[in-house]
Design an enzyme around this catalytic site. Structure first.
Site, PDB file in Angstrom:
ATOM      1  N   ASP A  49       0.838  -1.266  -0.038  1.00  0.00           N
ATOM      2  CA  ASP A  49      -0.158  -0.116   0.001  1.00  0.00           C
ATOM      3  C   ASP A  49       1.186   1.184   0.051  1.00  0.00           C
ATOM      4  O   ASP A  49       2.060   1.288   0.109  1.00  0.00           O
ATOM      5  CB  ASP A  49      -0.885   0.155   1.147  1.00  0.00           C
ATOM      6  CG  ASP A  49      -2.151   0.801   1.015  1.00  0.00           C
ATOM      7  OD1 ASP A  49      -2.175   1.474  -0.057  1.00  0.00           O
ATOM      8  OD2 ASP A  49      -3.142   0.819   1.668  1.00  0.00           O
TER       9      ASP A  49
HETATM   10  C1  NOJ Z   1      -3.923   3.985  -0.073  1.00  0.00           C
HETATM   11  C2  NOJ Z   1      -5.070   3.145   0.172  1.00  0.00           C
HETATM   12  O1  NOJ Z   1      -5.230   2.515   1.408  1.00  0.00           O
HETATM   13  C3  NOJ Z   1      -5.215   2.289  -1.062  1.00  0.00           C
HETATM   14  O2  NOJ Z   1      -6.490   1.253  -0.823  1.00  0.00           O
HETATM   15  C4  NOJ Z   1      -5.071   2.640  -2.528  1.00  0.00           C
HETATM   16  O3  NOJ Z   1      -5.333   1.962  -3.288  1.00  0.00           O
HETATM   17  C5  NOJ Z   1      -3.908   3.557  -2.524  1.00  0.00           C
HETATM   18  N1  NOJ Z   1      -3.644   4.462  -1.423  1.00  0.00           N
HETATM   19  C6  NOJ Z   1      -3.593   4.278  -3.722  1.00  0.00           C
HETATM   20  O4  NOJ Z   1      -4.521   5.248  -4.040  1.00  0.00           O
END
Ligand code: NOJ
Length: 756
Positions: A296
């Site tokens: 993430d």
């Molecule tokens: C953080 C989020 O937790 C995740 O779900 C997301 O896909 C990414 N950022 C990218 O935007």
């Protein structure tokens, strides 16, 4: 009876021997034509180029996480040209993606195309209801179609990968990201996750209108303590195996999901991103996942703050060893992985394994045949806001609405009624788009007022009170109006003069989503006061709720005669609400998440484990609150219709040790056609692991004309009747089972059966 037994200790010992024999390296064997192409390409790559494939950078306009200091555009361009970037996120538009792709394809030595990821969560430009709302439809075909259309529009904008579906089960309405998932139930969540992956990926991943999906966040993120985003997760393996893992596993087994994203939280004290047990042992080992895992946003780097990595270099070492293949915005791999391999701290075979997985998905997408296949501006123009997409968004929006209360047939309304509409959200064209709407054009939702206008309804409108003041931009904190009651006077006048008052209240679309945790679950700001003030002058209120999570609308439930749960329904919100209010569409949604009476009950969910002191009892020693009921306000699976359904003739037939058939008759005893979600719940009465009081194990949505009866038959197999123990062994044990079939998780016909 034990149908799948794996001795974990033996397994772990074998794994250890395997790792020693292989010098802690990872091997995968090429199996088909794509693997051959992958191997050929891999053989030509330098170590730097391999590590480059494992690096993902954010684009230059939008951020969906804290922007790291390294993120300067000039360096990123150079890295792309050098072949040090395998993927980008948050770059979109056919022209822009082509421009960026050409940097990689034309300038880097091997011309390996990048894969472009984006959060396509509930539609792309044509916005569909937020995922939690879609889940309320229990309509798997419609949900698949919604994801399909999201993929068609996103791929027309140059994208080929979505960071969706989020299949995190969550039981905590305080957590803002419940809006992004399918609610509290594993069974429903698994079915919906599979439908979404199928919708995104279609039948042919190499087509130019399908995109790779991503099951996220692996694993446990939805159980953040106190509902606070990014917070600690700490729970037992029985819950991991039975509640958290199944939707992830189903996404692989039933829909061949191409990618996984790990999560910000720790699991058993180890951050998911560096969790070898999750990623190598379970995901890539036991489950045989062939795709790749992305971290993430900066979750690798954040292990330094967790106190698990001592430096970014250490973070890179830990994450690659644990099987996190691509690094989103941590800069850990691009900065340190080459040196780590050269220093002998990381075996190059681990890099190779990650790169193979990434290249494989790129080949499957057809990016090597044509890196620009998603970059067709003509198609982009034709597909974005295509009339069929808008029609599907309206259909989905209607199906997502849940009728929570309708005393004395307050609804449907008649056009002849003298109607006052009150509430800031009624006139809002942006909030109904919900959160995770990065590609949406601002203010493009049909507001409730516009929906009523289009429907030819006469009404008076007053705002009553502003919900939020100040900017509502994606990255801003919302300033909720808690002081300005100056609009109440007008609202009360309008209410006094009306026969019926439609109050549109709830949360702003940006009140839920990532980092949008709430400690209170009531109507934000002065809305509750407004509601009670209006009620004093006119009790004939229809409350239209807009929200991204369950709310504690206990007062409203006790006083207001009709309540419509309208979530954030996307582009077509106003039309959907109008059609439901005036009875053109008979609501059929059922709650995918329990509504608490009070925030103090959270986490509250229907499938709790049995305790040793079930209540209610005539004495004090049982699980209850002294100051609030232990019951939910509305249970999981609950939702009304403008017609009524009667359940009769429950029949249970045990066909074999592994097969039971449960049949029920459902009759529409009202005077209009309607849809009903027939739900089956099961309870294993005595087991070697304490089982929940009941669990959803089947559902079917049926449509019935007045007086029509349909017999619904459910087939239960070991898949429905078994469970995992804390070691991850799947067991099916003989004994007595209780079955309940009905209209929600609390009401239904019950019977018992015995498996010998
Ligand atoms: C953080 C989020 O937790 C995740 O779900 C997301 O896909 C990414 N950022 C990218 O935007």
């Amino acid at each position: 009876m034990r149908i799948f037994k794996r001795d974990r200790q033996v397994y772990m010992a074998l794994m250890a021997i395997f790792l020693v024999l292989n010098g802690c390296s990872v091997k995968s064997v090429p199996t088909d034509a794509i693997d051959k192409q992958v191997e050929d390409l891999l053989a030509q790559m330098t170590l730097e180029e391999k590590v480059g494939q494992m690096n993902q950078y954010n684009g230059f306009y939008d951020v969906t996480g804290p922007a790291p200091s390294e993120g300067d555009a000039k360096a990123k361009y150079e890295h792309i040209k050098n072949g040090w970037v395998g993927s980008m996120l948050n770059v979109r538009g056919a022209k822009e993606v082509r421009r960026m792709q050409s940097l990689a394809v034309d300038s880097s030595r091997l011309g390996i195309p990048m894969i472009f990821g984006f959060d396509v969560i509930h539609g792309h430009k044509t916005m569909f209801p937020i995922p939690l709302a879609e889940a309320a439809s229990w309509d798997l075909k419609a949900i698949e179609q919604s994801a399909r259309i999201g993929a068609i529009e996103a791929s027309a904008e140059g994208l080929n990968w979505t960071f969706a579906p989020m299949v995190d089960v969550s039981r905590d309405a305080r957590w803002g990201r419940v809006m992004e998932g399918a609610g509290e139930d594993t069974y429903l969540g698994s079915k919906i996750g599979v439908a979404r992956v199928k919708g995104f990926q279609g039948d042919d991943l190499s087509a130019n209108n399908t995109i790779a999906a991503c099951a996220k966040h692996f694993a446990g993120y939805g159980f953040a303590e106190a509902g606070m985003d990014y917070n600690t997760v700490d729970m037992g393996t029985v819950t991991y195996y039975n509640v958290i893992f199944p939707p992830f596993k189903a996404a692989i087994d039933e829909a061949d999901v191409k990618t996984f994203m790990n999560s910000f939280n720790i699991v058993n004290g180890v951050p998911s991103t560096a969790n070898k047990y999750l990623q190598r042992d379970i995901l890539k080992g036991e489950w045989g996942f062939k795709g790749f895992v992305i971290s993430d946003w900066s979750s690798g780097r954040e292990m330094i703050e967790h106190g698990y990595a001592s430096s970014l270099e250490h973070a890179a070492e830990l994450t690659v060893k644990a099987g996190s293949d691509m690094d989103m915005e941590s800069y850990a791999y691009v900065k340190h992985l080459v040196d780590l391999v050269k220093a002998g701290r990381v075996d190059e075979s681990m890099v190779d394994d990650a790169v193979r997985r990434i290249l494989r998905v790129k080949f499957e997408l057809g990016l090597f045949d044509d890196p620009y296949k998603y970059c067709n501006e003509k198609r982009e123009k034709e597909m974005i806001y295509h009339p069929e997409h808008i029609a599907a968004a309206l259909d989905m929006a209607k199906k997502s609405i849940v009728l929570l209360k309708n005393e004395e047939a307050t609804l449907p309304l008649k056009k002849s009624h003298k109607i006052a509409v009150i509430g800031d959200l009624a006139d809002d064209k942006d909030s109904p788009l919900g959160n995770w709407r990065m590609a949406a054009d601002d203010n493009t939702a049909v507001s409730v007022l516009e929906g009523l206008d289009a429907y030819g309804v006469n009404y008076t409108y007053t705002e009553g009170a502003k919900l939020v003041t100040g900017p509502t931009a994606f990255s801003q904190e919302l300033t909720v109006n808690t002081t300005d009651r100056s609009g109440f006077k007008h609202a009360l006048k309008a209410a006094r003069e009306a026969e019926v008052v439609v109050m549109v209240l709830g949360e702003h679309g940006l009140h839920s989503g990532e980092a949008r945790s709430r400690a209170k679950l009531g109507l934000p700001g002065v809305q509750q006061e407004l509601l009670e003030a209006v009620y004093k002058v006119n009790t004939n209120i229809v409350l239209v709720l807009m929200n991204g999570r369950p709310l504690t609308i206990t007062w409203a439930d006790e006083h207001v005669p009709a309540i419509v749960e309208a979530w954030q329904l996307g582009s077509q919100t106003g039309h959907a609400v109008a059609q439901v209010l005036f009875g053109d569409y008979n609501p059929s949604g059922k709650l995918p998440m329990t509504f608490p009476r009070h925030v103090g009950q959270v986490p509250i969910y229907y499938n709790q484990f049995r305790t040793g002191r079930p209540g209610p009892r005539n004495e004090v020693f049982w699980p209850h609150y002294m100051d609030e009921s232990e019951k939910p306000l509305y249970p999981f699976g609950y939702g009304l219709s403008y017609t009524q359904f009667q359940y009769t003739d429950l029949e249970v037939a045990v066909k074999s040790k592994h097969q039971v058939e449960v049949a029920v008759k459902v009759t529409n005893i009202g005077d209009r056609a309607g849809e009903e979600v027939v739900q089956l719940y099961l309870h294993d009465k005595v087991a070697s692991v304490v089982r929940p009081v009941k669990e959803l194990k089947g559902f079917e949505k049926i449509k019935l004309e007045p007086e029509q009866t349909i017999k619904v038959v459910f087939k239960l197999t070991e898949k429905e009747m078994g469970f995992y123990n804390g070691m991850g062994d799947y067991l099916m044990e003989p004994g007595e089972f209780e079955v309940m079939v009905g209209c929600n998780s609390e009401e239904g016909l019950r019977d018992v059966f015995v498996i010998e």
